[in-house]
Scaffold this motif. Structure first.
Motif, PDB file in Angstrom:
ATOM      1  N   THR A  20     -29.189  63.282 137.844  1.00  0.00           N
ATOM      2  CA  THR A  20     -27.618  62.890 138.398  1.00  0.00           C
ATOM      3  C   THR A  20     -26.592  63.057 137.185  1.00  0.00           C
ATOM      4  OG1 THR A  20     -27.096  60.891 136.191  1.00  0.00           O
ATOM      5  CG2 THR A  20     -28.159  60.038 138.740  1.00  0.00           C
ATOM      6  N   ARG A  21     -25.661  63.747 137.004  1.00  0.00           N
ATOM      7  CA  ARG A  21     -24.095  64.635 136.794  1.00  0.00           C
ATOM      8  C   ARG A  21     -24.406  63.910 135.183  1.00  0.00           C
ATOM      9  NH1 ARG A  21     -20.590  68.542 138.975  1.00  0.00           N
ATOM     10  NH2 ARG A  21     -21.445  69.502 140.548  1.00  0.00           N
ATOM     11  N   GLU A  22     -23.875  62.125 135.350  1.00  0.00           N
ATOM     12  CA  GLU A  22     -23.702  61.570 134.106  1.00  0.00           C
ATOM     13  C   GLU A  22     -24.357  61.716 133.326  1.00  0.00           C
ATOM     14  OE1 GLU A  22     -21.380  60.452 138.196  1.00  0.00           O
ATOM     15  OE2 GLU A  22     -24.059  60.457 137.191  1.00  0.00           O
ATOM     16  N   TYR A  23     -25.544  61.574 134.012  1.00  0.00           N
ATOM     17  CA  TYR A  23     -26.930  61.704 132.996  1.00  0.00           C
ATOM     18  C   TYR A  23     -27.576  62.673 132.141  1.00  0.00           C
ATOM     19  CZ  TYR A  23     -32.260  62.077 130.877  1.00  0.00           C
ATOM     20  OH  TYR A  23     -32.760  61.647 130.115  1.00  0.00           O
ATOM     21  N   VAL A  24     -26.955  64.460 132.729  1.00  0.00           N
ATOM     22  CA  VAL A  24     -27.014  65.638 132.589  1.00  0.00           C
ATOM     23  C   VAL A  24     -25.870  65.601 131.332  1.00  0.00           C
ATOM     24  CG1 VAL A  24     -26.447  68.046 132.521  1.00  0.00           C
ATOM     25  CG2 VAL A  24     -28.002  66.656 134.205  1.00  0.00           C
ATOM     26  N   ALA A  25     -24.210  64.978 132.075  1.00  0.00           N
ATOM     27  CA  ALA A  25     -23.518  65.264 130.614  1.00  0.00           C
ATOM     28  C   ALA A  25     -23.217  64.496 129.751  1.00  0.00           C
ATOM     29  CB  ALA A  25     -22.463  64.994 131.427  1.00  0.00           C
ATOM     30  N   GLU A  26     -23.962  63.536 129.564  1.00  0.00           N
ATOM     31  CA  GLU A  26     -24.366  62.356 128.244  1.00  0.00           C
ATOM     32  C   GLU A  26     -25.642  63.211 127.924  1.00  0.00           C
ATOM     33  OE1 GLU A  26     -26.169  58.143 127.221  1.00  0.00           O
ATOM     34  OE2 GLU A  26     -25.197  58.070 129.258  1.00  0.00           O
ATOM     35  N   LYS A  27     -26.539  63.407 128.211  1.00  0.00           N
ATOM     36  CA  LYS A  27     -27.570  64.527 126.513  1.00  0.00           C
ATOM     37  C   LYS A  27     -27.043  65.578 126.177  1.00  0.00           C
ATOM     38  CE  LYS A  27     -31.267  61.895 127.047  1.00  0.00           C
ATOM     39  NZ  LYS A  27     -32.078  61.669 126.367  1.00  0.00           N
ATOM     40  N   LEU A  28     -25.968  66.171 126.789  1.00  0.00           N
ATOM     41  CA  LEU A  28     -25.481  67.940 126.475  1.00  0.00           C
ATOM     42  C   LEU A  28     -24.482  66.743 126.006  1.00  0.00           C
ATOM     43  CD1 LEU A  28     -25.723  70.096 129.828  1.00  0.00           C
ATOM     44  CD2 LEU A  28     -27.748  69.596 127.938  1.00  0.00           C
ATOM     45  N   TRP A  29     -23.336  67.215 126.095  1.00  0.00           N
ATOM     46  CA  TRP A  29     -22.026  66.415 125.342  1.00  0.00           C
ATOM     47  C   TRP A  29     -22.374  64.377 124.170  1.00  0.00           C
ATOM     48  CZ3 TRP A  29     -22.609  69.073 129.761  1.00  0.00           C
ATOM     49  CH2 TRP A  29     -21.842  71.094 129.320  1.00  0.00           C
ATOM     50  N   PRO A  30     -23.524  64.606 124.186  1.00  0.00           N
ATOM     51  CA  PRO A  30     -23.318  63.072 123.571  1.00  0.00           C
ATOM     52  C   PRO A  30     -21.785  62.395 122.955  1.00  0.00           C
ATOM     53  CG  PRO A  30     -25.127  64.290 121.994  1.00  0.00           C
ATOM     54  CD  PRO A  30     -24.370  65.484 123.476  1.00  0.00           C
ATOM     55  N   ASP A  31     -20.865  63.631 122.035  1.00  0.00           N
ATOM     56  CA  ASP A  31     -20.482  63.187 121.457  1.00  0.00           C
ATOM     57  C   ASP A  31     -18.890  63.180 122.154  1.00  0.00           C
ATOM     58  OD1 ASP A  31     -21.980  62.261 119.023  1.00  0.00           O
ATOM     59  OD2 ASP A  31     -21.976  64.809 118.930  1.00  0.00           O
ATOM     60  N   ALA A  81     -16.324  62.010 124.985  1.00  0.00           N
ATOM     61  CA  ALA A  81     -16.124  61.032 126.246  1.00  0.00           C
ATOM     62  C   ALA A  81     -16.301  61.460 127.336  1.00  0.00           C
ATOM     63  CB  ALA A  81     -14.156  60.827 125.807  1.00  0.00           C
ATOM     64  N   GLY A  82     -16.448  60.499 128.907  1.00  0.00           N
ATOM     65  CA  GLY A  82     -16.319  60.188 130.065  1.00  0.00           C
ATOM     66  C   GLY A  82     -17.003  62.037 130.419  1.00  0.00           C
ATOM     67  N   THR A  83     -15.284  62.106 131.048  1.00  0.00           N
ATOM     68  CA  THR A  83     -13.920  62.186 131.722  1.00  0.00           C
ATOM     69  C   THR A  83     -14.502  64.075 131.282  1.00  0.00           C
ATOM     70  OG1 THR A  83     -12.563  60.669 131.367  1.00  0.00           O
ATOM     71  CG2 THR A  83     -12.127  62.698 132.180  1.00  0.00           C
ATOM     72  N   ARG A  84     -14.517  64.026 129.682  1.00  0.00           N
ATOM     73  CA  ARG A  84     -14.459  65.586 128.910  1.00  0.00           C
ATOM     74  C   ARG A  84     -16.342  66.191 128.974  1.00  0.00           C
ATOM     75  NH1 ARG A  84     -15.323  66.679 123.255  1.00  0.00           N
ATOM     76  NH2 ARG A  84     -14.677  68.772 122.688  1.00  0.00           N
ATOM     77  N   ALA A  85     -16.763  65.233 129.002  1.00  0.00           N
ATOM     78  CA  ALA A  85     -18.548  65.258 128.830  1.00  0.00           C
ATOM     79  C   ALA A  85     -18.128  65.502 130.667  1.00  0.00           C
ATOM     80  CB  ALA A  85     -18.822  64.186 129.199  1.00  0.00           C
ATOM     81  N   ALA A 132     -23.012  66.111 145.191  1.00  0.00           N
ATOM     82  CA  ALA A 132     -21.629  65.521 143.857  1.00  0.00           C
ATOM     83  C   ALA A 132     -21.781  64.591 142.910  1.00  0.00           C
ATOM     84  CB  ALA A 132     -21.005  65.093 145.190  1.00  0.00           C
ATOM     85  N   SER A 133     -23.130  64.602 143.041  1.00  0.00           N
ATOM     86  CA  SER A 133     -23.485  63.393 141.961  1.00  0.00           C
ATOM     87  C   SER A 133     -25.343  63.902 141.390  1.00  0.00           C
ATOM     88  CB  SER A 133     -23.793  62.050 142.470  1.00  0.00           C
ATOM     89  OG  SER A 133     -24.570  61.658 143.650  1.00  0.00           O
TER      90      SER A 133
END
Length: 239
Positions: free
Chosen positions: A34-45, A47-51, A74-75
């Motif tokens: 999922t896009r959310e998972y990738v964003a969190e893994k690559l930019w853990p520090d 915020a959600g919108t910025r990641a 999209a997801s």
């Protein structure tokens, strides 16, 4: 293996740092993410919108080839099936090498030994050695352990076939990969004993014992000590 490199048409393709990490994560994950998972893994520090914004930027900056590198919805994100990785090829060779010495292995007896030259060359350097994300570290250690098991497996197979030089080479490379790994040292010792070099086996055992005492404050395992005791006794009672 040994560092990130994207090749297309026989030439290296320049990829921005964020794109390299994105492609690496998709390769190592081996599944749709999922896009959310990738964003969190690559930019853990972040915020959600910025990641999420950083992820969109990384996707947009990927090289524009005549076929997509990433299949994006999209997801979700998924690595294109057109991409071949040296990681997959190396794992396949190592698995076949390990299976050769397993009793439950399904390798036909007339199948030649796997050619591990490609795998050994690829694993002479660590996976993505300059990356220290947790998802890289875990995969790097897994591949390191696979290589050690493959080398020990090849040592056993070569020794059983009387190819003592090849057996010793594989065993010593396993020792070099992890000097405190007793199972690798045992393959060296068993090879020396199999070819009749009991003195070399004793010397190597003494070096292992000194290493374990110095580094860990431990002794070699009782089974290995008994094995060496039997070998020494047999040498002393030779006519």
């Amino acid at each position: 293996m040994g560092g990130f490199d994207l090749r297309y048409g026989g030439r290296s393709v320049l990829v921005a740092p964020a794109g390299r990490r994105l492609l690496s994560l998709l390769v190592l994950s081996r599944r749709t993410l999922t896009r959310e998972y990738v964003a969190e893994k690559l930019w853990p520090d972040a915020a959600g919108t910025r990641a999420a914004g950083c992820l969109r930027s990384a996707l947009w900056r990927l090289p524009k080839l005549d076929r997509p590198l990433v299949i994006a919805t999209a997801s979700t994100l998924q690595l294109s099936q057109d991409i071949e990785t040296d990681l997959a090829a190396t794992e396949d060779i190592l698995r076949r090498a390990i299976a050769w010495s397993q009793p439950s292995g399904r390798v036909p007896p007339d199948t030649p030994l796997p050619d591990t030259a490609r795998a050994d060359q690829a694993l002479s350097s660590d996976l993505l050695p300059q990356d220290w994300d947790d998802w890289v570290i875990v995969e790097r250690e897994r591949l390191h352990q696979m290589r050690l098991h493959a080398l020990e497996s090849l040592a056993r197979v070569h020794r059983a076939a009387g190819r003592f030089g090849e057996a010793l080479d594989a065993a010593l490379r396993a020792v070099a990969g992890e000097p405190l790994r007793e199972s690798a040292h045992r393959q060296v010792i068993e090879t020396y004993l199999a070819e009749g070099n009991t003195g070399e086996a004793i010397r190597h055992f003494d070096e292992l014992r000194h290493l374990l005492r110095t580094e860990l404050g431990l002794e070699p395992s009782p089974p290995l000590c008994r094995r060496m005791g039997s070998a020494v006794q047999a040498m002393r009672t030779r006519p």
